[in-house]
Scaffold this motif. Structure first.
Motif, PDB file in Angstrom:
ATOM      1  N   ARG A  64       0.838  -1.198   0.000  1.00  0.00           N
ATOM      2  CA  ARG A  64       0.000   0.000   0.000  1.00  0.00           C
ATOM      3  C   ARG A  64       0.869   1.243   0.000  1.00  0.00           C
ATOM      4  NH1 ARG A  64       0.655   1.272   4.967  1.00  0.00           N
ATOM      5  NH2 ARG A  64       0.659  -0.194   6.667  1.00  0.00           N
ATOM      6  N   LEU A  65       0.429   2.184  -0.761  1.00  0.00           N
ATOM      7  CA  LEU A  65       1.075   3.495  -0.838  1.00  0.00           C
ATOM      8  C   LEU A  65       0.139   4.477  -0.155  1.00  0.00           C
ATOM      9  CD1 LEU A  65       3.402   5.222  -1.996  1.00  0.00           C
ATOM     10  CD2 LEU A  65       1.955   5.578  -4.004  1.00  0.00           C
ATOM     11  N   VAL A  66       0.598   5.068   0.931  1.00  0.00           N
ATOM     12  CA  VAL A  66      -0.255   5.943   1.736  1.00  0.00           C
ATOM     13  C   VAL A  66       0.072   7.397   1.437  1.00  0.00           C
ATOM     14  CG1 VAL A  66      -1.001   6.524   4.066  1.00  0.00           C
ATOM     15  CG2 VAL A  66      -0.316   4.169   3.535  1.00  0.00           C
ATOM     16  N   LEU A  67      -0.960   8.122   1.035  1.00  0.00           N
ATOM     17  CA  LEU A  67      -0.850   9.553   0.746  1.00  0.00           C
ATOM     18  C   LEU A  67      -1.595  10.344   1.819  1.00  0.00           C
ATOM     19  CD1 LEU A  67      -1.574   9.509  -3.100  1.00  0.00           C
ATOM     20  CD2 LEU A  67       0.651   9.524  -1.951  1.00  0.00           C
ATOM     21  N   PRO A  68      -1.309  11.628   1.929  1.00  0.00           N
ATOM     22  CA  PRO A  68      -2.082  12.451   2.872  1.00  0.00           C
ATOM     23  C   PRO A  68      -3.563  12.462   2.490  1.00  0.00           C
ATOM     24  CG  PRO A  68      -0.090  13.594   2.177  1.00  0.00           C
ATOM     25  CD  PRO A  68      -0.223  12.390   1.286  1.00  0.00           C
ATOM     26  N   HIS A  69      -4.386  12.755   3.465  1.00  0.00           N
ATOM     27  CA  HIS A  69      -5.826  12.841   3.238  1.00  0.00           C
ATOM     28  C   HIS A  69      -6.240  14.303   3.337  1.00  0.00           C
ATOM     29  CE1 HIS A  69      -9.899  11.161   3.217  1.00  0.00           C
ATOM     30  NE2 HIS A  69     -10.190  12.158   4.023  1.00  0.00           N
ATOM     31  N   PRO A  70      -7.141  14.759   2.533  1.00  0.00           N
ATOM     32  CA  PRO A  70      -7.853  14.071   1.464  1.00  0.00           C
ATOM     33  C   PRO A  70      -7.164  14.273   0.116  1.00  0.00           C
ATOM     34  CG  PRO A  70      -8.875  16.199   1.813  1.00  0.00           C
ATOM     35  CD  PRO A  70      -7.717  16.095   2.793  1.00  0.00           C
ATOM     36  N   VAL A  71      -7.451  13.387  -0.805  1.00  0.00           N
ATOM     37  CA  VAL A  71      -6.980  13.576  -2.172  1.00  0.00           C
ATOM     38  C   VAL A  71      -8.017  14.415  -2.931  1.00  0.00           C
ATOM     39  CG1 VAL A  71      -6.483  12.422  -4.358  1.00  0.00           C
ATOM     40  CG2 VAL A  71      -5.532  11.527  -2.233  1.00  0.00           C
ATOM     41  N   GLY A  72      -9.269  14.018  -2.805  1.00  0.00           N
ATOM     42  CA  GLY A  72     -10.344  14.772  -3.445  1.00  0.00           C
ATOM     43  C   GLY A  72     -10.428  16.184  -2.902  1.00  0.00           C
ATOM     44  N   GLY A  73     -10.461  17.161  -3.771  1.00  0.00           N
ATOM     45  CA  GLY A  73     -10.557  18.549  -3.370  1.00  0.00           C
ATOM     46  C   GLY A  73      -9.217  19.221  -3.104  1.00  0.00           C
ATOM     47  N   THR A  74      -8.124  18.445  -3.180  1.00  0.00           N
ATOM     48  CA  THR A  74      -6.794  19.022  -2.977  1.00  0.00           C
ATOM     49  C   THR A  74      -6.330  19.649  -4.283  1.00  0.00           C
ATOM     50  OG1 THR A  74      -6.286  17.395  -1.272  1.00  0.00           O
ATOM     51  CG2 THR A  74      -4.422  18.484  -2.312  1.00  0.00           C
ATOM     52  N   ASP A  75      -5.688  20.793  -4.188  1.00  0.00           N
ATOM     53  CA  ASP A  75      -5.292  21.517  -5.389  1.00  0.00           C
ATOM     54  C   ASP A  75      -4.239  20.731  -6.191  1.00  0.00           C
ATOM     55  OD1 ASP A  75      -2.392  22.935  -4.832  1.00  0.00           O
ATOM     56  OD2 ASP A  75      -3.568  22.680  -2.996  1.00  0.00           O
ATOM     57  N   PRO A  76      -4.227  20.901  -7.505  1.00  0.00           N
ATOM     58  CA  PRO A  76      -3.323  20.146  -8.382  1.00  0.00           C
ATOM     59  C   PRO A  76      -1.847  20.277  -8.027  1.00  0.00           C
ATOM     60  CG  PRO A  76      -5.021  21.195  -9.702  1.00  0.00           C
ATOM     61  CD  PRO A  76      -5.168  21.719  -8.304  1.00  0.00           C
ATOM     62  N   ASP A  77      -1.390  21.461  -7.628  1.00  0.00           N
ATOM     63  CA  ASP A  77       0.024  21.619  -7.289  1.00  0.00           C
ATOM     64  C   ASP A  77       0.416  20.739  -6.099  1.00  0.00           C
ATOM     65  OD1 ASP A  77       0.505  23.412  -9.343  1.00  0.00           O
ATOM     66  OD2 ASP A  77       0.173  25.177  -8.077  1.00  0.00           O
ATOM     67  N   THR A  78      -0.447  20.687  -5.110  1.00  0.00           N
ATOM     68  CA  THR A  78      -0.181  19.832  -3.946  1.00  0.00           C
ATOM     69  C   THR A  78      -0.205  18.371  -4.349  1.00  0.00           C
ATOM     70  OG1 THR A  78      -1.119  21.481  -2.443  1.00  0.00           O
ATOM     71  CG2 THR A  78      -0.981  19.215  -1.631  1.00  0.00           C
ATOM     72  N   LEU A  79      -1.155  17.980  -5.173  1.00  0.00           N
ATOM     73  CA  LEU A  79      -1.220  16.591  -5.640  1.00  0.00           C
ATOM     74  C   LEU A  79       0.052  16.202  -6.393  1.00  0.00           C
ATOM     75  CD1 LEU A  79      -4.930  16.344  -6.826  1.00  0.00           C
ATOM     76  CD2 LEU A  79      -3.918  15.351  -4.755  1.00  0.00           C
ATOM     77  N   HIS A  80       0.562  17.104  -7.199  1.00  0.00           N
ATOM     78  CA  HIS A  80       1.812  16.841  -7.925  1.00  0.00           C
ATOM     79  C   HIS A  80       2.970  16.664  -6.955  1.00  0.00           C
ATOM     80  CE1 HIS A  80       0.668  17.944 -12.248  1.00  0.00           C
ATOM     81  NE2 HIS A  80      -0.430  17.881 -11.545  1.00  0.00           N
ATOM     82  N   TRP A  82       2.743  15.588  -3.846  1.00  0.00           N
ATOM     83  CA  TRP A  82       2.549  14.293  -3.184  1.00  0.00           C
ATOM     84  C   TRP A  82       2.961  13.158  -4.113  1.00  0.00           C
ATOM     85  CZ3 TRP A  82      -3.060  14.946  -0.913  1.00  0.00           C
ATOM     86  CH2 TRP A  82      -3.040  15.868   0.115  1.00  0.00           C
ATOM     87  N   ALA A  83       2.606  13.267  -5.377  1.00  0.00           N
ATOM     88  CA  ALA A  83       2.963  12.220  -6.342  1.00  0.00           C
ATOM     89  C   ALA A  83       4.474  12.135  -6.512  1.00  0.00           C
ATOM     90  CB  ALA A  83       2.284  12.487  -7.679  1.00  0.00           C
ATOM     91  N   ASP A  84       5.124  13.270  -6.660  1.00  0.00           N
ATOM     92  CA  ASP A  84       6.590  13.277  -6.786  1.00  0.00           C
ATOM     93  C   ASP A  84       7.244  12.648  -5.561  1.00  0.00           C
ATOM     94  OD1 ASP A  84       6.390  14.502  -9.261  1.00  0.00           O
ATOM     95  OD2 ASP A  84       6.828  16.516  -8.497  1.00  0.00           O
ATOM     96  N   ALA A  85       6.723  12.972  -4.386  1.00  0.00           N
ATOM     97  CA  ALA A  85       7.286  12.442  -3.142  1.00  0.00           C
ATOM     98  C   ALA A  85       7.032  10.945  -2.986  1.00  0.00           C
ATOM     99  CB  ALA A  85       6.709  13.195  -1.950  1.00  0.00           C
TER     100      ALA A  85
END
Length: 96
Positions: A64-80, A82-85
Motif C-alpha cells: 500500500r502506498l499511503v498519501l495524505p488525506h484528502p486527495v479529493g478537493g486538494t489543489d493540483p500543485d499539492t497533488l503533484h 505528493w505524487a513526486d514524493a
C-alpha cells in the motif's frame, strides 16, 4: 485478462472512501493472487481500514502506498508534490 497479460505492476485505488477502499483492496488482492504485483493507493485516514480489509480478505501484507488525506478537493500543485514524493516509495513497494 488483458491487464494480467500485459502489465508488470498494477496500481489500484483510490482507497479514500468506504466503498472505494473495499473495491481497491479487493482488486489488489485479486491481481496478487494471479502473480501480478499490485499496490493499493490509500490515504492516512483510510490506511487502518485498508489494513483491516486486507487481513479480512486474506492478504494482510498488502502493498500500500499511503498519501495524505484528502486527495479529493486538494489543489493540483499539492497533488503533484505528493505524487513526486511518492515515487521512491512506489518503486520500493514494487521491488518488495
Amino acid at each position: 485478462d488483458r491487464v494480467v497479460a500485459e502489465a508488470d505492476l498494477v496500481i489500484t485505488g483510490m482507497a479514500d472512501c468506504g466503498s472505494c477502499t473495499a473495491y481497491s483492496v479487493h482488486d489488489t488482492i485479486e491481481f496478487e493472487k494471479v502473480g501480478l504485483p499490485a499496490v493499493v493507493v490509500t490515504t492516512t485516514r483510510f490506511e487502518p481500514i485498508t489494513d483491516t480489509l486486507a487481513s479480512d480478505f486474506g492478504l494482510p501484507g498488502i502493498r500500500r502506498l499511503v498519501l495524505p488525506h484528502p486527495v479529493g478537493g486538494t489543489d493540483p500543485d499539492t497533488l503533484h508534490q505528493w505524487a513526486d514524493a511518492a515515487v521512491d516509495r512506489l518503486i520500493t513497494l514494487y521491488s518488495a
